[in-house]
Write an enzyme that holds these catalytic residues in place. Structure first.
Site, mmCIF file in Angstrom:
data_model
loop_
_atom_site.group_PDB
_atom_site.id
_atom_site.type_symbol
_atom_site.label_atom_id
_atom_site.label_comp_id
_atom_site.label_asym_id
_atom_site.label_seq_id
_atom_site.Cartn_x
_atom_site.Cartn_y
_atom_site.Cartn_z
ATOM 1 N N ASN A 1 -8.783 -6.742 2.165
ATOM 2 C CA ASN A 1 -7.600 -7.225 1.455
ATOM 3 C C ASN A 1 -7.410 -6.492 0.131
ATOM 4 O OD1 ASN A 1 -6.840 -9.897 3.039
ATOM 5 N ND2 ASN A 1 -9.060 -9.833 2.866
ATOM 6 N N LYS B 1 -9.723 -5.997 9.764
ATOM 7 C CA LYS B 1 -9.440 -6.925 10.871
ATOM 8 C C LYS B 1 -9.470 -6.227 12.234
ATOM 9 C CE LYS B 1 -6.816 -9.973 7.855
ATOM 10 N NZ LYS B 1 -7.323 -9.294 6.626
ATOM 11 N N ILE C 1 0.831 -1.197 0.000
ATOM 12 C CA ILE C 1 0.000 0.000 0.000
ATOM 13 C C ILE C 1 0.867 1.250 0.000
ATOM 14 C CG2 ILE C 1 -1.569 1.378 1.433
ATOM 15 C CD1 ILE C 1 -3.012 -0.721 -0.076
ATOM 16 N N GLY D 1 -2.670 -8.521 -4.799
ATOM 17 C CA GLY D 1 -1.256 -8.409 -5.110
ATOM 18 C C GLY D 1 -0.388 -7.978 -3.967
ATOM 19 N N ILE E 1 -3.580 4.172 7.652
ATOM 20 C CA ILE E 1 -4.134 3.085 6.831
ATOM 21 C C ILE E 1 -4.463 1.936 7.775
ATOM 22 C CG2 ILE E 1 -3.569 1.286 5.171
ATOM 23 C CD1 ILE E 1 -2.448 4.931 4.853
ATOM 24 N N SER E 2 -5.750 1.654 7.945
ATOM 25 C CA SER E 2 -6.191 0.622 8.876
ATOM 26 C C SER E 2 -6.711 -0.592 8.117
ATOM 27 C CB SER E 2 -7.263 1.197 9.825
ATOM 28 O OG SER E 2 -7.497 0.291 10.891
#
Length: 638
Positions: free
Chosen positions: A448, A410, A292, A451, A406-407
């Site tokens: 998710n 989950k 990311i 890649g 960025i969380s």
């Protein structure tokens, strides 16, 4: 053979052609075969003698017997035409113009044309045989046969690019337009997609190439579903936005990814939101070498920041992303600064932020592989939770305008350390925002990405290549999926809408059942599923059991009250949190448990701090288990 012997063989062939062409010329002139010698038909001998006397010396002078036939091409054929043209003039002058008794004058015109055809054909056949062209034809016949789905511009360019391919052989087109069915395009027939089952048998087709870059994702998904029962491998060209300008190349072909099966159309980004916190500003990205983080850097660079600070603790990952982005700098005037650092190092973070004074921070640094973090819980907590709090506090101290975490999905009712650590990080940012910090803290939660490191898609694909089995933890496990570029764009846009303490949730579409994904990947690779009902199948799916901390279903919201935003794929959640003063006191005790490496106490305190955290596994920390194993004999001895 010696070179001289080869030349003598070719000379003998040319001499034989001179004799045969004279004989054939007589037949064409008289309508019957004549004897080459003997009374009363001795006249052809003079025509043959003249042909040999004129042709062979001319051929020698023009270098016919110095050429290497296996490599002869157009230039060699031009030489043959020139030499035989001179021969034709001399031979016609002798036979036709002057005349020889008993030899029809038309022989002087017919025989040179036949000789040109004979010599030219002999050279072409020699090049075809000795040059290995016939072997290439045999290899081409043995190549996998493919159909191109789409007879449009992209399909035609792809067929042209593959005309000399040594990987696969195009045997036809398929197209939805029934007006094209039965027609021929560049020598290849165009078929109806409904004919595919029969074409697999008649044309021995093993692969279908989707050349429909402008088709919607929904339409592509429909086509793929129609081809699943046929068991052909499906490969595709990228979408129009991904294809570079110019011709289509074979290298543009790629295997199907799950994004081809999601069935959801991407929403065009809002360019005002993309540039709001970036254009002309100093931007810092932690975890810049990750999946990311690196994509965030690519998207950020397109929006022209003044400077882009890349932070990662992995030297190799930082080097890779810096090299890639540096290659794009001619398109951008941004300054790129690669910085080795750990987000847990408060002094290093303060040193960096005080030097560059970033306007916007995107915090992507995290340990996110659930089983690995479950087996290394203390490091996971230190990096994901304490590291986030450290960077956030330094950012607030240095006057950073916007801080975006960025969380992950989950973090919702977590059953694992990874999710609980990310939820704790979210709570800390909410508390800091509620405290009245000048920095606008926000977090973006999603599932998710395709890649990313640890993604099931490349893992499944490799297992299919290896002949299976595909390993799956549970037959009912489901996950949300999104492409990395789409997720990065939405993170930037969500951060631009933040007012402080916002928890943004991305619309991930419908969840995907991983068993269905595995089955599709097998079928679209041209293989069959091997199970109890189909024991003769190619690839089996093996159920291995849920790993520590793994959930069957992921969620995006703790509550049920999401609010819409100005972007159709971004929602805003309302999540409860602990006020900063109370949270800070609990964090001190929590950090003490971490410093003591007390896994049991740390998990108990994590359950108190993070509402909804319920571990579904015992302590599986490798270090803790090893220490317990070493201590057991001592306990037994006591």
């Amino acid at each position: 053979m010696p070179r001289l012997a080869k030349r003598m063989v070719v000379l003998a062939v040319d001499a034989t052609l001179c004799v045969l062409t004279v004989w054939l010329a007589y037949y064409l002139r008289l309508g019957e075969w004549v004897k080459m010698s003997g009374d009363p038909y001795w006249q052809p001998v003079w025509a043959v003698a003249a042909a040999l006397a004129i042709a062979l010396p001319l051929f020698v002078v023009n270098g016919f017997y110095r050429a290497i036939f296996r490599y002869s091409g157009l230039s060699a054929m031009v030489t043959v035409i020139k030499a035989i043209s001179i021969y034709a003039l001399i031979y016609a002058a002798l036979i036709t113009a002057i005349g020889i008794p008993g030899v029809p004058r038309t022989i002087g015109l017919i025989q040179p044309m036949l000789l040109l055809l004979g010599v030219g054909t002999s050279r072409a056949l020699a090049g075809f045989w000795l040059g290995g062209l016939y072997k290439n034809q045999l290899k081409m016949a043995a190549l996998p046969r493919v159909l191109i789905y789409g007879a449009g511009n992209a399909g035609r360019q792809l067929a042209a690019a593959m005309s000399n391919s040594h990987e696969m052989r195009v045997v036809g087109f398929m197209d939805d337009d029934d007006r094209l069915h039965g027609h021929v395009l560049n020598g290849l027939s165009i078929y109806s997609p409904t004919d595919l089952p029969s074409l697999v048998n008649t044309l021995q087709v093993s692969t279908v190439l989707l050349a429909m870059p402008s088709a919607s994702r929904h339409r592509r998904n429909e086509i793929i579903e129609e081809m699943r029962p046929v068991h052909v491998m499906v490969r595709t060209l990228p979408s129009v936005s991904e294809l570079a300008q110019g011709k289509v190349n074979i290298s543009d072909l790629r295997e199907l990814d799950i994004d081809d099966l999601l069935g959801r159309e991407p929403v065009s980004p809002n360019h005002i939101l993309l540039g709001k916190n970036i254009t002309g500003k100093v931007v810092l990205v932690t975890g810049a070498g990750g999946s990311i983080g690196s994509e965030l850097c690519r998207q950020i660079l397109k929006v022209e920041p003044a400077s882009l600070l890349l932070i990662d603790q992995s030297e190799f990952a930082l080097y890779e992303v810096h090299q890639e982005l540096s290659a794009r700098l001619p398109e951008s005037e941004a300054r790129l600064v690669p910085l080795l650092a750990s987000v847990r190092d408060e002094e290093r973070m303060r040193e960096i932020m005080s030097a560059w004074k970033p306007d916007t921070v995107y915090h992507a640094a995290a340990y996110k592989h659930v089983p690995l973090v479950e087996h290394n819980p203390l490091e996971g907590i230190r990096n994901n939770a304490i590291g986030t709090i450290t960077v956030a506090q330094v950012a607030a101290e240095m006057g950073v305008a916007d801080f975006v975490l960025i969380s992950t999905d989950k973090a919702v009712r977590p059953t694992n350390i990874m999710g609980a650590s990310k939820r704790l990080a979210e709570m800390a940012l909410q508390a800091l925002a509620d405290k009245g910090a000048r920095t606008r803290f926000s977090m973006v939660r999603f599932g998710n990405v395709l890649g990313s490191s640890g993604s099931v898609v490349p893992k499944f694909r490799q297992q299919v290549r290896d002949g299976g089995p595909i390993t799956l933890t549970h037959p009912d496990i489901t996950r949300y999926f999104m492409t990395i570029p789409e997720a990065a764009q939405l993170v930037i846009q969500a951060g631009a809408m933040a007012k402080g303490g916002d928890v943004f949730v991305l619309d991930m579409g419908e969840p995907v059942k991983i068993m269905d994904l595995a089955t599709r990947m097998i079928e679209l690779s041209g293989l069959t599923l091997k199970d109890d009902e189909h024991p003769e199948g190619d690839i089996a799916i093996q159920i291995t059991g849920l790993r520590p901390g793994e959930k069957l279903f992921e969620e995006l919201l703790i509550g049920d009250n999401p609010k819409p935003t100005s972007h159709p794929l971004i929602m805003k959640a309302h999540e409860e949190f602990i006020p900063w003063d109370a949270l800070q006191l609990q964090l001190k005790t929590f950090k003490a448990a971490l410093d003591d490496n007390d896994v049991g106490r740390m998990k108990a305190m994590l359950a108190q701090l993070v509402a909804g955290y319920a571990s579904n596994s015992d302590i599986v920390d490798w270090v803790f288990l090893e220490q317990e194993a070493d201590a057991t004999p001592l306990k037994q001895a006591v």
